[in-house]
Scaffold this motif. Structure first.
Motif, PDB file in Angstrom:
ATOM      1  N   TRP A 155      41.601  99.907  88.149  1.00 52.20           N
ATOM      2  CA  TRP A 155      41.458  99.344  86.568  1.00 52.20           C
ATOM      3  C   TRP A 155      42.803  99.141  85.838  1.00 52.20           C
ATOM      4  O   TRP A 155      42.697  98.235  85.152  1.00 52.20           O
ATOM      5  N   LEU A 156      43.797  99.995  86.236  1.00 51.06           N
ATOM      6  CA  LEU A 156      44.995 100.228  85.717  1.00 51.06           C
ATOM      7  C   LEU A 156      45.737  98.807  85.977  1.00 51.06           C
ATOM      8  O   LEU A 156      46.598  98.244  85.024  1.00 51.06           O
ATOM      9  N   CYS A 157      45.832  98.472  87.267  1.00 52.94           N
ATOM     10  CA  CYS A 157      46.987  97.366  87.812  1.00 52.94           C
ATOM     11  C   CYS A 157      46.648  96.051  87.104  1.00 52.94           C
ATOM     12  O   CYS A 157      47.421  95.522  86.500  1.00 52.94           O
ATOM     13  N   PRO A 158      45.487  95.635  86.884  1.00 55.78           N
ATOM     14  CA  PRO A 158      45.142  94.436  86.069  1.00 55.78           C
ATOM     15  C   PRO A 158      45.392  94.455  84.652  1.00 55.78           C
ATOM     16  O   PRO A 158      45.928  93.732  84.073  1.00 55.78           O
ATOM     17  N   LEU A 159      45.290  95.739  83.995  1.00 51.91           N
ATOM     18  CA  LEU A 159      45.717  96.118  82.807  1.00 51.91           C
ATOM     19  C   LEU A 159      47.034  95.876  82.543  1.00 51.91           C
ATOM     20  O   LEU A 159      47.550  95.326  81.603  1.00 51.91           O
TER      21      LEU A 159
ATOM     22  N   VAL B 231      45.167 108.801  78.017  1.00 48.13           N
ATOM     23  CA  VAL B 231      45.059 109.560  79.415  1.00 48.13           C
ATOM     24  C   VAL B 231      44.820 108.640  80.273  1.00 48.13           C
ATOM     25  O   VAL B 231      43.643 107.947  80.665  1.00 48.13           O
ATOM     26  N   THR B 232      45.845 108.177  81.235  1.00 44.74           N
ATOM     27  CA  THR B 232      45.611 107.620  82.298  1.00 44.74           C
ATOM     28  C   THR B 232      44.809 107.933  83.541  1.00 44.74           C
ATOM     29  O   THR B 232      44.007 107.253  84.221  1.00 44.74           O
ATOM     30  N   ASN B 233      45.075 109.354  83.781  1.00 45.93           N
ATOM     31  CA  ASN B 233      44.304 110.130  84.817  1.00 45.93           C
ATOM     32  C   ASN B 233      43.291 110.832  84.359  1.00 45.93           C
ATOM     33  O   ASN B 233      43.707 112.045  84.283  1.00 45.93           O
ATOM     34  N   PRO B 234      42.157 110.759  84.124  1.00 41.42           N
ATOM     35  CA  PRO B 234      41.139 111.476  83.491  1.00 41.42           C
ATOM     36  C   PRO B 234      40.830 112.612  84.252  1.00 41.42           C
ATOM     37  O   PRO B 234      40.552 113.841  83.694  1.00 41.42           O
TER      38      PRO B 234
ATOM     39  N   PHE C 275      37.235 105.333  81.891  1.00 39.68           N
ATOM     40  CA  PHE C 275      38.752 104.927  81.407  1.00 39.68           C
ATOM     41  C   PHE C 275      38.728 104.260  80.151  1.00 39.68           C
ATOM     42  O   PHE C 275      37.989 103.778  79.929  1.00 39.68           O
ATOM     43  N   LYS C 276      39.908 104.633  79.400  1.00 40.35           N
ATOM     44  CA  LYS C 276      40.004 104.304  77.936  1.00 40.35           C
ATOM     45  C   LYS C 276      41.118 103.498  77.705  1.00 40.35           C
ATOM     46  O   LYS C 276      42.631 104.175  78.214  1.00 40.35           O
TER      47      LYS C 276
END
Length: 326
Positions: free
Chosen positions: A101-105, A64-67, A9-10
């Motif tokens: 990964w995304l939700c805390p971000l 790119v949220t879903n690699p 993830f980036k």
């Protein structure tokens, strides 16, 4: 437990020297929707070469949220990331791993701009959230700020009412179900913007155009630049809001289910087509016609819907958008 994949993830963050809002901009939540990725990469290139300077607050880009879906060049990896978006202690698929990964971000930011595209030919549009409310489904208190930003993205069509209308369908299908089971299914309607609002922020989904439209990345780029300027993250003239008389504002108010595999549309429908009261939308498996119950526009018709799932939504003209933006 989902299998481990050679993916990562980036996210890229730029922070200014002055205090300000924490903005996050996401692309390719669905892997075949690449206009947001292109728009984000264009802005980052300008930041990196010094053409744009982040002055206040910060902006985080997720090109790119879903690699996995992006690598496969398809909408989803193992499921739709933009549904049931919550962290999980026991991730069952790749999209659960993204969520962890995304939700805390998302929760670490104040404002989300989520960039998408769609399949059929139509004009870009923006999905906005609910009115301010203290309800249990989607309590919210930033409608004024959210809708003010929406008017400055550079599009003229706006739609609200997603989660409430989706929830009506769920409750109808599961009448009599236990509250815990009902809540679990309602969670399926939560995607990036709904999760952001649940964490105290506000969020917009911008549908930038048809997937392959060469103009869609420009729509994404313009929206990013207007957002940075409007929130004063960069020093730039304030973008003018679209005039209220030039807007098309629609509210999703009804969802109709496919009841049996033999249910069929009367013809190929596209989102935002006008329908009049009594127009035949389709037929049930036994031949019974399904008609429009009021004048409005059809939205998200799904010819591949499974029985006991959403078949199409109906919208009608929204009211008083401006009450939340002045």
């Amino acid at each position: 437990m989902t299998q481990e994949r050679p993916l990562q993830f980036k996210s890229i963050n730029y922070t200014g020297l002055r205090p300000g809002p924490r903005l996050i901009i996401t692309g390719a939540v669905h892997g075949n929707e690449t206009c947001g990725t292109k728009g984000i990469e264009r802005v980052m290139a300008q930041i990196d070469c010094g053409e744009i300077v982040i002055r206040s607050g910060s902006v985080t880009f997720v090109p790119v949220t879903n690699p996995l879906a992006y690598q496969l060049k398809q909408r989803s990896g193992e499921r739709n990331l933009n549904r049931n978006l919550f962290p999980r202690d026991d991730p069952q698929d790749f999209e659960d791993q993204i969520a962890n990964w995304l939700c805390p971000l998302l929760a670490a930011h104040d404002v989300l701009l989520d960039l998408h595209s769609f399949n059929a030919q139509s004009q870009p549009f923006c999905m906005v959230g609910p009115r301010n409310n203290e309800g249990t489904l989607q309590p919210f208190r930033h409608a004024q700020q959210e809708r003010a930003l929406a008017r400055r993205l550079g599009v003229r069509r706006f739609v609200d009412g997603w989660l409430a209308t989706y929830g009506q369908g769920v409750q109808r299908r599961m009448k009599g179900s236990e509250a815990a089971q009902l809540e679990m299914v309602l969670r399926y309607g939560v995607g990036t913007t709904e999760y952001m609002r649940s964490q105290g922020g506000y969020a917009l989904t911008l549908e930038c155009g048809q997937h392959a439209d060469p103009a869609a990345p420009d729509v994404a780029y313009r929206a990013i630049m207007n957002t940075l300027a409007f929130l004063k993250v960069i020093d730039a003239p304030q973008p003018e809001p679209i005039a209220l008389e030039d807007m098309e504002y629609l509210s999703m108010v009804a969802v109709h289910d496919k009841l049996a595999a033999g249910d069929q549309f009367s013809r190929t429908w596209s989102s935002f087509e006008d329908v009049a009261t009594g127009d035949i939308i389709g037929h049930r498996a036994d031949g019974t016609p399904v008609t429009a119950e009021f004048d409005g526009k059809i939205l998200f018709p799904d010819v591949n819907a499974a029985p006991n799932n959403e078949w199409y939504y109906m919208t009608r003209a929204g009211q008083d958008f401006e009450r939340h933006t002045e």
